[in-house]
Design an enzyme around this catalytic site. Structure first.
Site, PDB file in Angstrom:
ATOM      1  N   ARG A 230     -63.536  72.733 -59.757  1.00  0.00           N
ATOM      2  CA  ARG A 230     -64.604  72.235 -60.245  1.00  0.00           C
ATOM      3  C   ARG A 230     -64.728  73.389 -60.732  1.00  0.00           C
ATOM      4  O   ARG A 230     -65.586  74.226 -60.114  1.00  0.00           O
ATOM      5  CB  ARG A 230     -65.900  71.672 -58.666  1.00  0.00           C
ATOM      6  N   GLU A 259     -70.064  69.583 -68.955  1.00  0.00           N
ATOM      7  CA  GLU A 259     -68.599  68.800 -69.595  1.00  0.00           C
ATOM      8  C   GLU A 259     -69.128  67.587 -70.599  1.00  0.00           C
ATOM      9  O   GLU A 259     -70.167  67.034 -70.457  1.00  0.00           O
ATOM     10  CB  GLU A 259     -67.265  68.714 -68.420  1.00  0.00           C
ATOM     11  N   HIS A 278     -60.235  68.655 -68.300  1.00  0.00           N
ATOM     12  CA  HIS A 278     -60.709  68.164 -67.554  1.00  0.00           C
ATOM     13  C   HIS A 278     -59.576  67.096 -67.519  1.00  0.00           C
ATOM     14  O   HIS A 278     -59.957  65.817 -66.993  1.00  0.00           O
ATOM     15  CB  HIS A 278     -61.824  67.766 -66.943  1.00  0.00           C
TER      16      HIS A 278
END
Length: 304
Positions: A230, A259, A278
């Site tokens: 993360r 994001e 991601h």
């Protein structure tokens, strides 16, 4: 009890339909991967179960979802998208899915480590612009990798790195015993000795900002940093400063504080960063594991 897959992308939505059994709780698949939080109450209606992949669920929005009793979060990082304690006060339970993509995420961490060590992304980009840029790489065989966090993903990363001839150090919040080929050390030792530091922690109140400016300064000069866990585990400003100074030689990042990453973000301007969107967990095998686990959660919830 009806469930709604709030933000299904085509792959996961189709899997949910194909893997669902006839006797499973009713499931509505909403093919809107970019749904906004304020649209969630209308999409859920009176459904008791929400499957959420990557959509923010602020507490004030959840309060508007009158039938909602359970959130099945498709992953482990629910705290990046909602506040489980505040939802619990509303009578909403948050269920996590662990282990579904351990191998996929570890393989991405491993790939980012190698791409960073060899500056592959930078040379690729320069060649596409007509520049024959030749760069020296780092030979990782014989080097030390430090794993911060040793759950399923960390264990898979350790297996891959050991197989590549690397020495593996690890730090974990709870003690691990009898792990062959891995030396568990305190965090300062890991930071000082590791040529590569790879993050594999869950994000919570204790780990937020774990890799602080102080800890970044304790890292071995010229270190490679890999983060597929993360973004909020790292002090981003301190990391960027260390990348600019060369204290961190290269970072391989799959996760970020914001994001999608804004087009003007400082990280996009740095030559010594390799980025992925991601997507570490996105493999067919991991996706099938994920949806099967979500269906099993719905079955248990419906069974009471």
């Amino acid at each position: 009890m009806r469930a709604v897959f709030v933000d299904a992308n085509p792959t996961l939505g189709d899997l949910a339909k194909s893997l669902r059994r006839p006797d499973d709780p009713p499931l509505t698949v909403n093919h809107q991967p970019d749904i906004k939080p304020e649209q969630v109450p209308a999409v859920l209606g009176d459904a008791a179960i929400a499957w959420i992949d990557h959509t923010y669920l602020p507490t004030d929005i959840a309060r508007q979802c009158k039938g909602l009793k359970h959130v099945v979060f498709l992953g482990t990082g629910a705290r990046s998208y909602m506040n489980p304690e505040e939802l619990a006060e509303l009578g909403i339970s948050v269920h996590l899915i662990k282990g579904y993509g351990d191998t996929a995420v570890a393989e991405c961490s491993f790939a980012l480590m190698w791409a960073a060590a060899k500056s592959l992304a930078r040379m690729d980009g320069e060649m596409r612009r007509g520049n024959w840029l030749r760069m020296d790489g780092v030979q990782l065989t014989g080097k030390t990798v430090g794993l911060i966090g040793y759950g399923g993903i960390g264990a898979e990363m350790a297996r891959l790195c050991a197989g590549a001839g690397m020495k593996v150090l690890a730090w974990n919040r709870s003690a691990k015993q009898g792990v062959s080929g891995v030396q568990f050390v305190d965090i300062d030792t890991l930071l000082a000795q590791s040529h590569v530091v790879s993050l594999h922690l869950l994000l919570n109140d204790e780990t937020r900002g774990f890799l602080s400016a102080e800890r970044i300064q304790k890292m071995r000069p010229g270190v490679i940093l890999v983060n597929t866990a993360r973004g909020a585990l790292v002090d981003e400003a301190a990391m960027i400063a260390a990348l600019k100074s060369g204290h961190i030689a290269h970072a391989g990042l799959d996760v970020f504080h914001v994001e999608p990453v804004p087009a003007d973000h400082e990280l996009l301007k740095l030559p010594n960063v390799t980025l992925s969107a991601h997507s570490a967990f996105r493999t067919p095998e991991a996706s099938e594991n994920l949806i099967n686990a979500a269906l099993e959660h719905s079955r248990r919830i419906a069974a009471g």
